[in-house]
Design a protein around this motif. Sequence first.
Motif: not given
Length: 169
Positions: A86-94, A123-129
Amino acid sequence: MHLPPIIRKALPADIPGILSLQKANQQSQGGKLSAELPAERLAEMLSDTTQIVACRGEQVVGFLLTTSQAINRRYPAPVLEKTIEAFGAIEPDTYIYGPVCVSASERGQGLAQRLFQRLLELEPGRQGVLFIRDDNPASLSAHRKMGMASVAQFHFKGGLFHVFAYRAA
């Protein structure tokens, strides 16, 4: 008045306390947690991604767990697959955020927000979902207060789920 709990990175010695708080907050116990992670998985998660605990003395009174995409692939959960789709914008380190849990005695004092702030610092700079069921208004409200917004929705097993995503500054 008592001092606020200490918030820190979780250690292997915290696993029994996390398990105890997790068990007390399962849906079968009237709580909102739907998954029960075994000790072995928690140990693997501790060695792989950042886990945060709030402790009052030796007692774990809150936790915020995260899972890497690699561990998620080893232990697939259909609801997480739907979240990522559903999100569809996962990055390699998410990483996958959650569950987050606060003991009944500590609720309403901003502890979930403090756990999240500590995670962001580590966890600076990292994406979470993450996902939150629509029938959990307390969690939806708490996460909106943390500055998160719903970026997608999906239906799963008769429930509506909100997908939230964020990036640590």
